[in-house]
Design a protein around this motif. Sequence first.
Motif, PDB file in Angstrom:
ATOM      1  N   LYS A  15      24.440 -78.310 -49.141  1.00 47.36           N
ATOM      2  CA  LYS A  15      23.387 -78.234 -50.156  1.00 47.36           C
ATOM      3  C   LYS A  15      22.695 -76.865 -50.118  1.00 47.36           C
ATOM      4  CE  LYS A  15      21.111 -81.921 -48.882  1.00 47.36           C
ATOM      5  NZ  LYS A  15      20.061 -82.976 -48.851  1.00 47.36           N
ATOM      6  N   ALA A  16      22.438 -76.396 -48.924  1.00 45.71           N
ATOM      7  CA  ALA A  16      21.766 -75.105 -48.786  1.00 45.71           C
ATOM      8  C   ALA A  16      22.657 -73.973 -49.288  1.00 45.71           C
ATOM      9  CB  ALA A  16      21.386 -74.876 -47.325  1.00 45.71           C
ATOM     10  N   ALA A  17      23.950 -74.057 -49.002  1.00 46.43           N
ATOM     11  CA  ALA A  17      24.878 -73.011 -49.441  1.00 46.43           C
ATOM     12  C   ALA A  17      24.938 -72.941 -50.964  1.00 46.43           C
ATOM     13  CB  ALA A  17      26.268 -73.264 -48.855  1.00 46.43           C
ATOM     14  N   ARG A  18      24.865 -74.085 -51.612  1.00 49.96           N
ATOM     15  CA  ARG A  18      24.873 -74.087 -53.078  1.00 49.96           C
ATOM     16  C   ARG A  18      23.608 -73.420 -53.619  1.00 49.96           C
ATOM     17  NH1 ARG A  18      27.287 -79.252 -52.222  1.00 49.96           N
ATOM     18  NH2 ARG A  18      25.280 -80.334 -52.420  1.00 49.96           N
ATOM     19  N   ARG A  19      22.492 -73.665 -52.972  1.00 49.61           N
ATOM     20  CA  ARG A  19      21.233 -73.022 -53.394  1.00 49.61           C
ATOM     21  C   ARG A  19      21.314 -71.509 -53.225  1.00 49.61           C
ATOM     22  NH1 ARG A  19      16.659 -76.075 -50.058  1.00 49.61           N
ATOM     23  NH2 ARG A  19      15.453 -74.288 -50.823  1.00 49.61           N
ATOM     24  N   LEU A  20      21.851 -71.079 -52.103  1.00 49.01           N
ATOM     25  CA  LEU A  20      21.931 -69.639 -51.845  1.00 49.01           C
ATOM     26  C   LEU A  20      22.917 -68.971 -52.796  1.00 49.01           C
ATOM     27  CD1 LEU A  20      21.834 -69.493 -47.939  1.00 49.01           C
ATOM     28  CD2 LEU A  20      19.950 -69.346 -49.569  1.00 49.01           C
ATOM     29  N   ALA A  21      24.022 -69.649 -53.078  1.00 52.66           N
ATOM     30  CA  ALA A  21      24.995 -69.090 -54.024  1.00 52.66           C
ATOM     31  C   ALA A  21      24.372 -68.947 -55.407  1.00 52.66           C
ATOM     32  CB  ALA A  21      26.235 -69.980 -54.081  1.00 52.66           C
ATOM     33  N   ALA A  22      23.565 -69.927 -55.804  1.00 53.82           N
ATOM     34  CA  ALA A  22      22.895 -69.873 -57.104  1.00 53.82           C
ATOM     35  C   ALA A  22      21.893 -68.727 -57.158  1.00 53.82           C
ATOM     36  CB  ALA A  22      22.204 -71.199 -57.399  1.00 53.82           C
ATOM     37  N   ALA A  23      21.407 -68.306 -55.990  1.00 59.61           N
ATOM     38  CA  ALA A  23      20.461 -67.198 -55.926  1.00 59.61           C
ATOM     39  C   ALA A  23      21.163 -65.848 -55.901  1.00 59.61           C
ATOM     40  CB  ALA A  23      19.577 -67.339 -54.689  1.00 59.61           C
ATOM     41  N   GLY A  24      22.507 -65.873 -55.969  1.00 58.25           N
ATOM     42  CA  GLY A  24      23.267 -64.627 -56.027  1.00 58.25           C
ATOM     43  C   GLY A  24      23.697 -64.084 -54.688  1.00 58.25           C
ATOM     44  N   ILE A  25      23.671 -64.914 -53.664  1.00 60.97           N
ATOM     45  CA  ILE A  25      24.035 -64.468 -52.316  1.00 60.97           C
ATOM     46  C   ILE A  25      25.511 -64.743 -52.069  1.00 60.97           C
ATOM     47  CG2 ILE A  25      23.619 -64.850 -49.861  1.00 60.97           C
ATOM     48  CD1 ILE A  25      20.705 -65.604 -50.678  1.00 60.97           C
ATOM     49  N   GLU A  26      26.282 -63.695 -51.831  1.00 57.05           N
ATOM     50  CA  GLU A  26      27.725 -63.834 -51.674  1.00 57.05           C
ATOM     51  C   GLU A  26      28.100 -64.547 -50.385  1.00 57.05           C
ATOM     52  OE1 GLU A  26      29.627 -60.077 -52.092  1.00 57.05           O
ATOM     53  OE2 GLU A  26      28.992 -59.782 -54.176  1.00 57.05           O
ATOM     54  N   SER A  27      27.340 -64.332 -49.335  1.00 57.52           N
ATOM     55  CA  SER A  27      27.645 -64.937 -48.030  1.00 57.52           C
ATOM     56  C   SER A  27      26.889 -66.249 -47.847  1.00 57.52           C
ATOM     57  CB  SER A  27      27.277 -63.962 -46.908  1.00 57.52           C
ATOM     58  OG  SER A  27      25.896 -63.589 -47.007  1.00 57.52           O
ATOM     59  N   ALA A  28      26.792 -67.040 -48.904  1.00 57.36           N
ATOM     60  CA  ALA A  28      25.938 -68.229 -48.909  1.00 57.36           C
ATOM     61  C   ALA A  28      26.289 -69.215 -47.796  1.00 57.36           C
ATOM     62  CB  ALA A  28      26.020 -68.920 -50.271  1.00 57.36           C
ATOM     63  N   ARG A  29      27.563 -69.543 -47.653  1.00 56.27           N
ATOM     64  CA  ARG A  29      27.962 -70.533 -46.647  1.00 56.27           C
ATOM     65  C   ARG A  29      27.682 -70.024 -45.235  1.00 56.27           C
ATOM     66  NH1 ARG A  29      29.321 -76.030 -46.192  1.00 56.27           N
ATOM     67  NH2 ARG A  29      30.050 -76.274 -44.052  1.00 56.27           N
ATOM     68  N   LEU A  30      28.068 -68.805 -44.965  1.00 48.90           N
ATOM     69  CA  LEU A  30      27.834 -68.222 -43.647  1.00 48.90           C
ATOM     70  C   LEU A  30      26.342 -68.184 -43.333  1.00 48.90           C
ATOM     71  CD1 LEU A  30      28.646 -66.680 -41.087  1.00 48.90           C
ATOM     72  CD2 LEU A  30      28.647 -64.579 -42.470  1.00 48.90           C
ATOM     73  N   ASP A  31      25.551 -67.761 -44.299  1.00 49.38           N
ATOM     74  CA  ASP A  31      24.113 -67.677 -44.077  1.00 49.38           C
ATOM     75  C   ASP A  31      23.522 -69.052 -43.789  1.00 49.38           C
ATOM     76  OD1 ASP A  31      24.501 -65.048 -44.645  1.00 49.38           O
ATOM     77  OD2 ASP A  31      23.089 -64.953 -46.314  1.00 49.38           O
ATOM     78  N   ALA A  32      23.968 -70.057 -44.534  1.00 49.05           N
ATOM     79  CA  ALA A  32      23.461 -71.412 -44.307  1.00 49.05           C
ATOM     80  C   ALA A  32      23.804 -71.901 -42.905  1.00 49.05           C
ATOM     81  CB  ALA A  32      24.014 -72.369 -45.357  1.00 49.05           C
ATOM     82  N   GLU A  33      25.002 -71.615 -42.458  1.00 50.24           N
ATOM     83  CA  GLU A  33      25.410 -72.020 -41.109  1.00 50.24           C
ATOM     84  C   GLU A  33      24.579 -71.311 -40.041  1.00 50.24           C
ATOM     85  OE1 GLU A  33      30.107 -72.931 -42.241  1.00 50.24           O
ATOM     86  OE2 GLU A  33      29.554 -71.111 -41.146  1.00 50.24           O
ATOM     87  N   LEU A  34      24.368 -70.007 -40.226  1.00 53.78           N
ATOM     88  CA  LEU A  34      23.587 -69.240 -39.253  1.00 53.78           C
ATOM     89  C   LEU A  34      22.136 -69.716 -39.200  1.00 53.78           C
ATOM     90  CD1 LEU A  34      24.962 -65.672 -39.992  1.00 53.78           C
ATOM     91  CD2 LEU A  34      25.334 -66.997 -37.904  1.00 53.78           C
ATOM     92  N   LEU A  35      21.595 -70.046 -40.356  1.00 56.73           N
ATOM     93  CA  LEU A  35      20.212 -70.496 -40.392  1.00 56.73           C
ATOM     94  C   LEU A  35      20.061 -71.903 -39.816  1.00 56.73           C
ATOM     95  CD1 LEU A  35      19.095 -69.021 -43.817  1.00 56.73           C
ATOM     96  CD2 LEU A  35      18.577 -68.174 -41.522  1.00 56.73           C
ATOM     97  N   MET A  36      21.052 -72.751 -40.020  1.00 57.42           N
ATOM     98  CA  MET A  36      21.015 -74.065 -39.379  1.00 57.42           C
ATOM     99  C   MET A  36      21.082 -73.918 -37.869  1.00 57.42           C
ATOM    100  SD  MET A  36      20.789 -77.365 -39.456  1.00 57.42           S
ATOM    101  CE  MET A  36      21.172 -78.041 -41.096  1.00 57.42           C
ATOM    102  N   ALA A  37      21.931 -73.021 -37.394  1.00 61.33           N
ATOM    103  CA  ALA A  37      22.034 -72.785 -35.951  1.00 61.33           C
ATOM    104  C   ALA A  37      20.702 -72.302 -35.395  1.00 61.33           C
ATOM    105  CB  ALA A  37      23.137 -71.775 -35.665  1.00 61.33           C
ATOM    106  N   ALA A  38      20.053 -71.378 -36.121  1.00 61.64           N
ATOM    107  CA  ALA A  38      18.758 -70.871 -35.666  1.00 61.64           C
ATOM    108  C   ALA A  38      17.700 -71.962 -35.676  1.00 61.64           C
ATOM    109  CB  ALA A  38      18.328 -69.716 -36.562  1.00 61.64           C
ATOM    110  N   ALA A  39      17.708 -72.799 -36.713  1.00 68.72           N
ATOM    111  CA  ALA A  39      16.725 -73.879 -36.803  1.00 68.72           C
ATOM    112  C   ALA A  39      16.884 -74.878 -35.674  1.00 68.72           C
ATOM    113  CB  ALA A  39      16.849 -74.579 -38.153  1.00 68.72           C
ATOM    114  N   ALA A  40      18.133 -75.121 -35.282  1.00 73.89           N
ATOM    115  CA  ALA A  40      18.411 -76.113 -34.234  1.00 73.89           C
ATOM    116  C   ALA A  40      18.411 -75.510 -32.838  1.00 73.89           C
ATOM    117  CB  ALA A  40      19.755 -76.781 -34.511  1.00 73.89           C
ATOM    118  N   GLY A  41      18.395 -74.170 -32.764  1.00 72.20           N
ATOM    119  CA  GLY A  41      18.426 -73.518 -31.460  1.00 72.20           C
ATOM    120  C   GLY A  41      19.767 -73.606 -30.776  1.00 72.20           C
TER     121      GLY A  41
END
Length: 296
Positions: A15-41
Amino acid sequence: MSEVPARRALEEIDKAARRLAAAGIESARLDAELLMAAAAGVTRAAVITGWIDLSPATLNNFETMIARREKREPIAYLLGRKEFYSLDFEVSPAVLIPRPESEIVVAAALEFIAAAPDARVLDIGTGSGAIAIAIAVNAARAHFTGVDISADAIAVASRNAEHHRVEDRVTLRRGDCFDILDGGPALGSFEVIVSNPPYLDDAEIAALEPEVRTFEPRVAISAGAGGLDILRRIAAGAPRHLAGDGELIVEVAAGQATKAAVAKLVEEAGLRVVSVINDFAGHPRVVRARRGRAGA
């Protein structure tokens, strides 16, 4: 291992990757994964392959970071870290995010230092300290001075120097180009002067990606009409602080190194271009110069 938490995490990432892609971010999936990792530690690998704790706190942190990334805030600022020259650096909105092109400056400096291992190195506009510290980690006998106009940047660089255990060889000082040094160190104090200075024409700023235009420090990217204001000052001041057989190694805008204006700045300062190094896209990017005019 329960598959439910892992599946839930992947659903949230989707869901987050779709939001980021809609915002024009090419690395949407990677960014979502990295941010989930950071959120979870946890690591990104743990997010992709294993169980993670999707507590309310984790989900709240993840949502906050995704919302900020949707607004194009750089992921390096959200994570607070950036890899450079295979080293981990703290970054914040006070400093320019280190980029692969600047690794060329590090490699060129290390090539010089290989023949002068006790070299003294000056880094102008040190920012996060990435260039000076990357050189220091790989040149155990060299000593460094990093100068930056921003006190906040100096604070970030100081923490990075401590993190990489080179603080005893990296001196950080707040100042504008050579101003802090004039009247201090004697002529010829540095065997190497390196810099990734601001080099963009003010008119180019509006066309930059939002991550750079809106979030990175303007003082670190903008250099007046033509983008040569800081390069001009560095070229003019280098001879006062460069050892007789020393070298100035400076990053410039893609293609800028081929312009007569840059060569003119160097030659007017009494230096000569000894080489121009292309970046990974094949664009002239790093200028190396020494004492003596062209043809000398």
